[in-house]
Design a protein around this motif. Structure first.
Motif, PDB file in Angstrom:
ATOM      1  N   THR A   1       0.828  -1.207   0.000  1.00  0.00           N
ATOM      2  CA  THR A   1       0.000   0.000   0.000  1.00  0.00           C
ATOM      3  C   THR A   1       0.860   1.253   0.000  1.00  0.00           C
ATOM      4  O   THR A   1       0.563   2.227  -0.704  1.00  0.00           O
ATOM      5  CB  THR A   1      -0.955  -0.013   1.206  1.00  0.00           C
ATOM      6  N   GLU A   2       1.934   1.237   0.778  1.00  0.00           N
ATOM      7  CA  GLU A   2       2.853   2.382   0.787  1.00  0.00           C
ATOM      8  C   GLU A   2       3.500   2.567  -0.583  1.00  0.00           C
ATOM      9  O   GLU A   2       3.686   3.701  -1.035  1.00  0.00           O
ATOM     10  CB  GLU A   2       3.931   2.205   1.855  1.00  0.00           C
ATOM     11  N   LEU A   3       3.857   1.479  -1.237  1.00  0.00           N
ATOM     12  CA  LEU A   3       4.450   1.585  -2.573  1.00  0.00           C
ATOM     13  C   LEU A   3       3.452   2.179  -3.573  1.00  0.00           C
ATOM     14  O   LEU A   3       3.832   3.001  -4.415  1.00  0.00           O
ATOM     15  CB  LEU A   3       4.949   0.220  -3.048  1.00  0.00           C
ATOM     16  N   ILE A   4       2.205   1.765  -3.464  1.00  0.00           N
ATOM     17  CA  ILE A   4       1.170   2.341  -4.325  1.00  0.00           C
ATOM     18  C   ILE A   4       1.048   3.836  -4.058  1.00  0.00           C
ATOM     19  O   ILE A   4       0.938   4.649  -4.976  1.00  0.00           O
ATOM     20  CB  ILE A   4      -0.187   1.635  -4.092  1.00  0.00           C
TER      21      ILE A   4
ATOM     22  N   ALA B   1      -6.532  -5.143   9.268  1.00  0.00           N
ATOM     23  CA  ALA B   1      -5.461  -5.122  10.275  1.00  0.00           C
ATOM     24  C   ALA B   1      -4.320  -4.223   9.809  1.00  0.00           C
ATOM     25  O   ALA B   1      -3.725  -3.491  10.608  1.00  0.00           O
ATOM     26  CB  ALA B   1      -4.947  -6.526  10.548  1.00  0.00           C
ATOM     27  N   ALA B   2      -4.014  -4.247   8.534  1.00  0.00           N
ATOM     28  CA  ALA B   2      -2.967  -3.364   7.996  1.00  0.00           C
ATOM     29  C   ALA B   2      -3.401  -1.901   8.093  1.00  0.00           C
ATOM     30  O   ALA B   2      -2.602  -1.038   8.465  1.00  0.00           O
ATOM     31  CB  ALA B   2      -2.661  -3.737   6.545  1.00  0.00           C
ATOM     32  N   ILE B   3      -4.668  -1.623   7.797  1.00  0.00           N
ATOM     33  CA  ILE B   3      -5.174  -0.250   7.896  1.00  0.00           C
ATOM     34  C   ILE B   3      -5.090   0.240   9.336  1.00  0.00           C
ATOM     35  O   ILE B   3      -4.619   1.342   9.610  1.00  0.00           O
ATOM     36  CB  ILE B   3      -6.629  -0.171   7.390  1.00  0.00           C
ATOM     37  N   GLY B   4      -5.527  -0.589  10.270  1.00  0.00           N
ATOM     38  CA  GLY B   4      -5.484  -0.213  11.685  1.00  0.00           C
ATOM     39  C   GLY B   4      -4.076  -0.045  12.203  1.00  0.00           C
ATOM     40  O   GLY B   4      -3.794   0.882  12.966  1.00  0.00           O
ATOM     41  N   SER B   5      -3.173  -0.927  11.789  1.00  0.00           N
ATOM     42  CA  SER B   5      -1.784  -0.824  12.222  1.00  0.00           C
ATOM     43  C   SER B   5      -1.141   0.451  11.699  1.00  0.00           C
ATOM     44  O   SER B   5      -0.430   1.150  12.426  1.00  0.00           O
ATOM     45  CB  SER B   5      -0.982  -2.038  11.742  1.00  0.00           C
TER      46      SER B   5
ATOM     47  N   PHE C   1      -7.872   8.753  -0.182  1.00  0.00           N
ATOM     48  CA  PHE C   1      -9.065   8.147   0.396  1.00  0.00           C
ATOM     49  C   PHE C   1      -9.372   6.776  -0.194  1.00  0.00           C
ATOM     50  O   PHE C   1     -10.193   6.042   0.341  1.00  0.00           O
ATOM     51  CB  PHE C   1     -10.289   9.074   0.309  1.00  0.00           C
ATOM     52  N   TYR C   2      -8.697   6.382  -1.269  1.00  0.00           N
ATOM     53  CA  TYR C   2      -8.833   5.039  -1.827  1.00  0.00           C
ATOM     54  C   TYR C   2      -7.831   4.048  -1.223  1.00  0.00           C
ATOM     55  O   TYR C   2      -7.945   2.847  -1.454  1.00  0.00           O
ATOM     56  CB  TYR C   2      -8.650   5.042  -3.342  1.00  0.00           C
ATOM     57  N   LEU C   3      -6.841   4.520  -0.500  1.00  0.00           N
ATOM     58  CA  LEU C   3      -5.793   3.627   0.006  1.00  0.00           C
ATOM     59  C   LEU C   3      -6.308   2.538   0.951  1.00  0.00           C
ATOM     60  O   LEU C   3      -5.820   1.406   0.881  1.00  0.00           O
ATOM     61  CB  LEU C   3      -4.667   4.433   0.641  1.00  0.00           C
ATOM     62  N   PRO C   4      -7.267   2.792   1.823  1.00  0.00           N
ATOM     63  CA  PRO C   4      -7.803   1.676   2.605  1.00  0.00           C
ATOM     64  C   PRO C   4      -8.426   0.582   1.727  1.00  0.00           C
ATOM     65  O   PRO C   4      -8.266  -0.612   2.002  1.00  0.00           O
ATOM     66  CB  PRO C   4      -8.853   2.327   3.510  1.00  0.00           C
ATOM     67  N   THR C   5      -9.087   0.985   0.654  1.00  0.00           N
ATOM     68  CA  THR C   5      -9.651   0.000  -0.275  1.00  0.00           C
ATOM     69  C   THR C   5      -8.542  -0.791  -0.955  1.00  0.00           C
ATOM     70  O   THR C   5      -8.650  -2.011  -1.130  1.00  0.00           O
ATOM     71  CB  THR C   5     -10.528   0.705  -1.326  1.00  0.00           C
ATOM     72  N   VAL C   6      -7.469  -0.107  -1.317  1.00  0.00           N
ATOM     73  CA  VAL C   6      -6.315  -0.783  -1.920  1.00  0.00           C
ATOM     74  C   VAL C   6      -5.732  -1.804  -0.939  1.00  0.00           C
ATOM     75  O   VAL C   6      -5.407  -2.927  -1.331  1.00  0.00           O
ATOM     76  CB  VAL C   6      -5.248   0.258  -2.357  1.00  0.00           C
TER      77      VAL C   6
END
Length: 98
Positions: free
Chosen positions: A24-27, A72-76, A36-41
């Motif tokens: 996600t960070e690379l994207i 879990a990744a979004i929350g972390s 705002f689309y990153l959580p969906t990604v």
């Protein structure tokens, strides 16, 4: 209808969640995807890892665990970001009184 038996181990979560965060960070770094689309990604990456790697023979388990990996990744990420921002603010607040 019976609930499916989902077999997972700690290594799935220990590896999947950081991989989802890194991807996600690379994207975020290399594309112009709105933030705002990153959580969906992240959820899509979690689903892909779970369906195709962790639970390739069980689609229901793959979808179920994929949502866990993504969220879990979004929350972390969110927790880490808030912690760093708070520590920086405390450091700046302390400097202003020195």
């Amino acid at each position: 209808m019976e609930f499916p038996t989902i077999h997972t181990n700690i290594w799935d979560a220990v590896l999947a969640i950081p991989v989802v965060m890194i991807l996600t960070e690379l994207i975020k770094l290399f594309t112009t995807v709105p933030r705002f689309y990153l959580p969906t990604v992240a959820v899509i990456f979690g689903l892909a890892i779970s369906i195709f790697y962790s639970h390739p023979g069980n689609l229901v388990a793959g979808i179920f665990m994929g949502f866990f990996y993504g969220y879990a990744a979004i929350g972390s990420y969110s927790s880490l970001k808030v912690t760093i921002e708070t520590l920086r603010a405390k450091k700046e607040h302390k400097k202003s009184f020195d």
